[in-house]
Design an enzyme around this catalytic site. Structure first.
Site, PDB file in Angstrom:
ATOM      1  N   GLN A  43      27.555  36.175  31.947  1.00 19.74           N
ATOM      2  CA  GLN A  43      28.674  35.612  32.712  1.00 19.74           C
ATOM      3  C   GLN A  43      28.260  35.024  33.963  1.00 19.74           C
ATOM      4  OE1 GLN A  43      31.685  38.104  34.901  1.00 19.74           O
ATOM      5  NE2 GLN A  43      33.057  37.260  33.564  1.00 19.74           N
ATOM      6  N   GLY A  46      41.921  44.986  29.511  1.00 17.66           N
ATOM      7  CA  GLY A  46      42.928  45.652  30.493  1.00 17.66           C
ATOM      8  C   GLY A  46      43.442  47.005  29.562  1.00 17.66           C
ATOM      9  N   CYS A  52      37.530  37.127  38.922  1.00 18.74           N
ATOM     10  CA  CYS A  52      37.001  38.037  39.771  1.00 18.74           C
ATOM     11  C   CYS A  52      38.191  37.885  41.289  1.00 18.74           C
ATOM     12  CB  CYS A  52      35.658  37.715  40.599  1.00 18.74           C
ATOM     13  SG  CYS A  52      35.063  38.722  41.713  1.00 18.74           S
ATOM     14  N   PRO A  80      32.295  43.087  31.315  1.00 18.95           N
ATOM     15  CA  PRO A  80      31.547  43.232  32.583  1.00 18.95           C
ATOM     16  C   PRO A  80      32.073  43.894  33.415  1.00 18.95           C
ATOM     17  CG  PRO A  80      33.065  41.109  32.109  1.00 18.95           C
ATOM     18  CD  PRO A  80      33.223  41.795  31.096  1.00 18.95           C
ATOM     19  N   GLY A  91      36.266  47.734  29.161  1.00 18.60           N
ATOM     20  CA  GLY A  91      35.407  47.642  30.673  1.00 18.60           C
ATOM     21  C   GLY A  91      35.441  49.170  31.157  1.00 18.60           C
ATOM     22  N   ARG A  92      36.419  49.763  31.958  1.00 19.21           N
ATOM     23  CA  ARG A  92      36.397  51.064  32.560  1.00 19.21           C
ATOM     24  C   ARG A  92      36.057  52.103  31.380  1.00 19.21           C
ATOM     25  NH1 ARG A  92      40.815  49.885  36.542  1.00 19.21           N
ATOM     26  NH2 ARG A  92      41.738  48.836  34.961  1.00 19.21           N
ATOM     27  N   LYS A 137      36.642  33.670  30.885  1.00 17.72           N
ATOM     28  CA  LYS A 137      37.516  34.980  31.162  1.00 17.72           C
ATOM     29  C   LYS A 137      38.429  34.702  32.542  1.00 17.72           C
ATOM     30  CE  LYS A 137      36.998  40.298  32.043  1.00 17.72           C
ATOM     31  NZ  LYS A 137      37.168  40.457  33.337  1.00 17.72           N
TER      32      LYS A 137
HETATM   33  C1  LIG Z   1      33.900  48.092  38.997  1.00 18.76           C
HETATM   34  C2  LIG Z   1      34.377  46.810  38.546  1.00 18.76           C
HETATM   35  C3  LIG Z   1      33.338  45.944  38.503  1.00 18.76           C
HETATM   36  C4  LIG Z   1      33.953  44.630  37.747  1.00 18.76           C
HETATM   37  N1  LIG Z   1      33.180  43.497  37.665  1.00 18.76           N
HETATM   38  C5  LIG Z   1      33.484  42.342  36.497  1.00 18.76           C
HETATM   39  C6  LIG Z   1      32.461  41.364  36.691  1.00 18.76           C
HETATM   40  O1  LIG Z   1      31.531  41.315  36.920  1.00 18.76           O
HETATM   41  N2  LIG Z   1      33.112  40.009  36.121  1.00 18.76           N
HETATM   42  C7  LIG Z   1      34.371  40.121  35.394  1.00 18.76           C
HETATM   43  O2  LIG Z   1      34.797  39.169  34.581  1.00 18.76           O
HETATM   44  N3  LIG Z   1      35.292  41.255  35.285  1.00 18.76           N
HETATM   45  C8  LIG Z   1      34.737  42.316  36.094  1.00 18.76           C
HETATM   46  N4  LIG Z   1      35.557  43.509  36.254  1.00 18.76           N
HETATM   47  C9  LIG Z   1      36.718  43.314  35.231  1.00 18.76           C
HETATM   48  C10 LIG Z   1      36.735  44.083  34.154  1.00 18.76           C
HETATM   49  O3  LIG Z   1      35.636  43.347  32.976  1.00 18.76           O
HETATM   50  C11 LIG Z   1      38.222  44.219  33.514  1.00 18.76           C
HETATM   51  O4  LIG Z   1      38.761  42.804  33.214  1.00 18.76           O
HETATM   52  C12 LIG Z   1      39.080  45.077  34.063  1.00 18.76           C
HETATM   53  O5  LIG Z   1      38.470  46.326  34.581  1.00 18.76           O
HETATM   54  C13 LIG Z   1      40.205  45.607  33.181  1.00 18.76           C
HETATM   55  O6  LIG Z   1      39.759  46.060  31.981  1.00 18.76           O
HETATM   56  P1  LIG Z   1      39.659  47.642  31.894  1.00 18.76           P
HETATM   57  O7  LIG Z   1      41.112  48.268  31.987  1.00 18.76           O
HETATM   58  O8  LIG Z   1      38.999  47.908  30.403  1.00 18.76           O
HETATM   59  O9  LIG Z   1      38.295  48.282  32.907  1.00 18.76           O
HETATM   60  C14 LIG Z   1      35.015  44.503  36.970  1.00 18.76           C
HETATM   61  C15 LIG Z   1      36.221  45.581  36.977  1.00 18.76           C
HETATM   62  C16 LIG Z   1      35.846  46.845  37.732  1.00 18.76           C
HETATM   63  C17 LIG Z   1      36.355  47.934  37.626  1.00 18.76           C
END
Ligand SMILES: Cc1cc2nc3c(=O)[nH]c(=O)nc-3n(C[C@H](O)[C@H](O)[C@H](O)COP(=O)(O)O)c2cc1C
Length: 323
Positions: free
Chosen positions: A77, A206, A107, A23, A229-230, A146
């Site tokens: 979620q 992550g 969050c 997400p 995610g990103r 999560k």
């Molecule tokens: C812009 C943005 C929005 C996010 N929104 C959510 C969210 O709505 N719910 C959630 O559980 N995590 C959210 N996250 C966290 C990501 O799901 C993830 O756990 C975090 O970015 C680390 O993973 P990554 O390195 O693959 O991005 C968000 C992260 C970013 C950068």
């Protein structure tokens, strides 16, 4: 080791490929999920977080139930800071049709934390237990949670055991503290300890952005699956690519295709949000054009453009200019 990547991940009675779309609030919305579906039909996609009060009180469903069945399999979620709206919210989500429901305990946003939800629940295990128990009771389909490494101190192992004890079907961990937000090195050693400490599937979130980083994360943690995610931002093909590479298969995206995909993304945004879709697309556009010759001048021009046709034509021209 080979079998691991070929075998599906199981959550409750459901099976999925090991790479999932995590997400990202404001990014992985319905238009984006639909785009991902043109590449990946089986991968689990998380929706963005919505508070149970918002779901329960949203008369039209436009604010909180903004998805359709073509986007499934979906993990919806929710956020919660109490039990008041849980039953009504869950009833509405399940009636609408999703595959899994997830609770956000990660969050870091100030407003969410100050209202006693998101990652602040890691600092209040008693309250977390009440919420997770109420959700488990209300949810008849698979249920996941999560979490982070912790709020101020790392207590993910204790929290993971508590969540397993309440009957969740899987746990996702983003192993950073709340204070770290999304920066710094995620603590994979902690994720490995969490995996060892509980029996339900553990998903890692992550810095997993492609097949080499996924393989390394698996070697370091032994987790059961990965939330991307990103790494999926403006790369709706990424889940497909990672799955192919993990199976030793070829999968490439050409530069021309990237611009066709960007155009389709803009179209999905316009179909979904109307003219406002152009503004929503601005979050994605810089990522699509990043690294291309002339990208920075193009980016500056198009990011400020208020003309849909100008952005559509600009993307087309940039795509055609690539040799
Ligand atoms: C812009 C943005 C929005 C996010 N929104 C959510 C969210 O709505 N719910 C959630 O559980 N995590 C959210 N996250 C966290 C990501 O799901 C993830 O756990 C975090 O970015 C680390 O993973 P990554 O390195 O693959 O991005 C968000 C992260 C970013 C950068």
């Amino acid at each position: 080791m080979n079998n691991y990547w070929q075998e599906p991940l199981r959550i409750g009675n459901l099976s999925f490929p090991r790479f999932m779309g995590g997400p990202l609030d404001g990014i992985t919305d319905a238009p984006f999920r639909k785009l991902v579906r043109t590449f990946s039909s089986e991968e689990l996609l998380y929706t963005e977080m919505r508070h149970v009060a918002c779901v329960a009180n949203d008369k039209t469903g436009r604010l909180s139930l903004d998805f359709d069945q073509s986007e499934r399999p979906l993990n919806y979620q929710v956020a919660a800071n109490g039990t008041k709206f849980i039953e009504r919210a869950i009833e509405r989500i399940v009636d609408r049709g999703v595959d899994i429901i997830d609770l956000n305990v990660g969050c870091p946003a100030k407003n969410v934390v100050n209202s006693g939800g998101g990652s602040s629940l890691m600092d209040d295990p008693a309250k977390l237990e009440v919420i997770v128990t109420a959700l488990r009771r209300a949810i008849s389909i698979p249920f996941t949670v999560k979490i982070r490494a912790g709020f101020k101190a790392k207590n993910a192992i204790e929290i993971a055991k508590l969540i397993e004890g309440c009957g969740a079907d899987a746990l996702a961990i983003h192993p950073r503290l709340r204070t770290e937000f999304f920066q710094g090195r995620p603590d994979y050693a902690l994720a490995a300890q969490v995996k060892q400490a509980i029996s339900i599937p553990v998903l890692l979130s992550g810095n997993v952005v492609n097949w080499p980083t996924a393989r390394m994360a698996y070697e370091q943690t032994g987790v059961d699956g990965f939330l991307i995610g990103r790494g999926i931002w403006a790369k709706p093909w990424q889940l497909k690519m990672m799955r192919a590479h993990s199976l030793g298969q070829e999968f490439n995206i050409s530069k021309q295709q990237i611009f066709e995909i960007a155009q389709q993304h803009l179209q999905n945004m316009l179909d979904h949000y109307g003219e406002h879709g152009l503004y929503c697309f601005r979050k994605h556009l810089p990522f699509y054009v990043k690294g291309f010759v002339g990208a920075s001048a193009f980016r500056t021009k198009l990011i400020t453009s208020t003309s849909i046709i100008e952005v559509q034509e600009g993307l087309k021209q940039l795509g055609q200019s690539i040799v």
